[in-house]
Enzyme design. Structure first.
Site, PDB file in Angstrom:
ATOM      1  N   GLU A 116      -5.487  -8.540   1.012  1.00 25.44           N
ATOM      2  CA  GLU A 116      -6.123  -8.190   2.290  1.00 25.44           C
ATOM      3  C   GLU A 116      -7.595  -7.905   2.067  1.00 25.44           C
ATOM      4  O   GLU A 116      -7.961  -7.200   1.118  1.00 25.44           O
ATOM      5  CB  GLU A 116      -5.520  -6.901   2.904  1.00 25.44           C
ATOM      6  CG  GLU A 116      -4.196  -7.083   3.573  1.00 25.44           C
ATOM      7  CD  GLU A 116      -3.660  -5.781   4.170  1.00 25.44           C
ATOM      8  OE1 GLU A 116      -4.464  -4.914   4.583  1.00 25.44           O
ATOM      9  OE2 GLU A 116      -2.427  -5.641   4.211  1.00 25.44           O
ATOM     10  N   GLU A 172       0.796  -1.226   0.000  1.00 21.74           N
ATOM     11  CA  GLU A 172       0.000   0.000   0.000  1.00 21.74           C
ATOM     12  C   GLU A 172       0.833   1.282   0.000  1.00 21.74           C
ATOM     13  O   GLU A 172       0.809   2.048   0.978  1.00 21.74           O
ATOM     14  CB  GLU A 172      -0.949   0.012   1.205  1.00 21.74           C
ATOM     15  CG  GLU A 172      -1.853  -1.195   1.286  1.00 21.74           C
ATOM     16  CD  GLU A 172      -2.928  -1.084   2.374  1.00 21.74           C
ATOM     17  OE1 GLU A 172      -2.833  -0.168   3.211  1.00 21.74           O
ATOM     18  OE2 GLU A 172      -3.852  -1.901   2.364  1.00 21.74           O
TER      19      GLU A 172
HETATM   20  C1  FCB Z   1      -4.478  -1.954   5.649  1.00 21.06           C
HETATM   21  C2  FCB Z   1      -3.108  -2.323   6.155  1.00 21.06           C
HETATM   22  C3  FCB Z   1      -3.119  -3.377   7.227  1.00 21.06           C
HETATM   23  C4  FCB Z   1      -4.279  -3.236   8.190  1.00 21.06           C
HETATM   24  C5  FCB Z   1      -5.571  -3.036   7.451  1.00 21.06           C
HETATM   25  C6  FCB Z   1      -6.784  -2.924   8.329  1.00 21.06           C
HETATM   26  O1  FCB Z   1      -4.454  -0.668   5.109  1.00 21.06           O
HETATM   27  O2  FCB Z   1      -2.307  -2.802   5.101  1.00 21.06           O
HETATM   28  O3  FCB Z   1      -1.871  -3.358   7.864  1.00 21.06           O
HETATM   29  O4  FCB Z   1      -4.019  -2.270   9.102  1.00 21.06           O
HETATM   30  O5  FCB Z   1      -5.484  -1.916   6.615  1.00 21.06           O
END
Ligand code: FCB
Length: 443
Positions: free
Chosen positions: A352, A169
């Protein structure tokens, strides 16, 4: 409730990877055995972390990693995504810190022995503080330092790693860290964000070159986050506002990877806000990728605004998770389909996806129905995208366990395993059981 997909779903195929994800600073603790990073410093700065906590113990994974791997194994997942702490494996002189390297070798070997594929992220936000002291991501030299770190660590880990992601990210590192100032290192100002972003993307491209050389058999790529932008109404003004926001927050990080340039909104930026692009940079950034990771949690809705071009609004009467993010799974399908239309993508992984919930332990159980529903809806959204022709090859739940949620400290729980921070006791939540059952039902 159960997590389920249509019976004939492509996700029942055995080559689709299901996993769980974490990140070094959020779980490891063990600050004394590594160099300080920007999040240590940020946590020590008053009023930056909601509960005034820090990462010094976190989930004590540095000591409890063997039991954590056993837990991962018990979930029946195919893969575990975690990150390497740069300040744990590289010392101040830029050489390997063998003690730190050995920690990750032990972890990798145990995962491999259990048949769990390691998906490693090289940078999940924990920049060594001594590099921040020299300007951090505002200093172009940090990109070359990152390349050197990628080179040393990928050689040291040999062929143990299934997949390397360079960055997690870059939007968050650049925008939240160097423009909004709500993440480490807490620098604020419109003149900084895009400069930091360019150096991060350059670091990615330089690291890709060494990864492809050192580990040609690994799946090498990058993880981006997307918060798809929607207009508040059908008016041309709102639609324009939403697409300008999208250019700044989403396309800014993906377009250079595939089209070797930034979105057109770069032309509208005052000189002071523009990145310092040197000859050849865009070619380095646009290295061919073996995969791209997509992190998705929510969408954002925008309205035209005469003063700022766009303004994010709250949609009334919609469901939210405990961190205040709207639950809108359709945006995940629409995002994947639209990225696939716009770019020549490599295989995608959802690296994620998950939900913060106000979990309560009652009689040694956590009945997190809301999270199960979130996973059910989002896995179906991924399945819809696959059926629409998008090449998605895997899905990682965020997160394996509750952990340090950045500026929210320990107040927000994202795990499918509950962590009691007093005792470090782990308890599988009902969502963890549902995920395990879902994965185990594959043909
Ligand atoms: C993302 C991050 C991760 C976590 C989630 C909820 O932006 O990559 O580390 O904090 O959000």
């Amino acid at each position: 409730m159960k997590i389920s997909l249509p019976l004939n779903s492509i996700m029942q195929k055995s080559d689709f990877i299901f996993g769980v994800a974490t990140a070094s600073f959020q779980i490891e603790g063990g600050v004394d055995s590594r160099l300080p990073c920007i999040w240590d410093t940020f946590c020590q700065t008053p009023n930056k972390i909601r509960d005034n906590s820090d990462g010094s113990v976190a989930c004590d994974h540095i000591n409890l990693w063997q039991q954590d791997v056993d837990l991962i194994d018990s979930l029946n997942v195919d893969a575990y995504r975690f990150s390497i702490s740069w300040p744990r494996v590289i010392n101040a002189e830029g050489e390997l810190n063998q003690q730190g390297v050995d920690f990750y070798i032990g972890l990798l070997d145990k995962l491999i022995a259990k048949g769990i594929k390691p998906y490693v992220t090289l940078y999940h936000w924990d920049l060594p503080q001594h590099l921040e002291d020299k300007g951090g991501w505002l200093n172009r030299d940090t990109a070359y330092k990152f390349r050197d770190y990628a080179d040393l660590i990928s050689k040291a880990l040999g062929n143990r790693v299934t997949s390397y992601a360079t960055l997690n990210e870059p939007f968050c590192s650049a925008y939240l860290g160097y423009e909004a100032g709500i993440h480490a290192p807490g620098i604020k100002g419109r003149e900084f964000g895009k400069k930091a972003a360019h150096h991060l993307l350059l670091a990615h491209g330089l690291a890709m070159q060494v990864l492809q050389k050192n580990c040609p058999d690994a799946l090498n790529g990058i993880v981006l986050n997307f918060t798809p932008c929607y207009p508040a109404s059908d008016s041309t003004a709102d639609r324009n506002a939403s697409s300008i926001a999208d250019a700044h927050f989403n396309q800014w990080y993906i377009k250079p990877l595939f089209d070797k340039c930034y979105p057109d909104v770069i032309e509208t930026l005052p000189a002071i806000e523009r990145p310092d692009i040197l000859d050849g940079d865009m070619e380095i950034i646009a290295q061919p990728l073996d995969f791209m990771g997509v992190n998705f949690y929510t969408r954002a809705v925008y309205q035209a605004c005469t003063y700022h071009q766009f303004k994010q609004i709250e949609v009334p009467d919609v469901p939210h998770t405990d961190i205040g993010w709207e639950i809108y799974p359709k945006a995940l399908t629409e995002l994947l389909v639209s990225l696939n239309d716009i770019y020549q993508l490599p295989p995608l992984y959802i690296t994620e996806n998950g939900a913060a919930m106000d979990d309560k332990m009652v009689n040694a159980a956590v009945n997190d129905e809301g999270r199960i529903q979130y996973y059910h809806q989002h896995l179906n959204a991924v399945n819809d995208a696959i059926e629409a022709g998008v090449n998605v090859k895997g899905y990682f739940a965020w997160s394996l366990m509750d952990n340090f949620e950045w500026a929210e400290g320990y107040l927000k729980r994202f795990g499918i395993i509950y962590v009691d921070y007093q005792t470090q006791q782990r308890t599988l939540k009902n969502s963890g059981k549902a995920y395990r059952e879902f994965i185990s039902k594959r043909s």
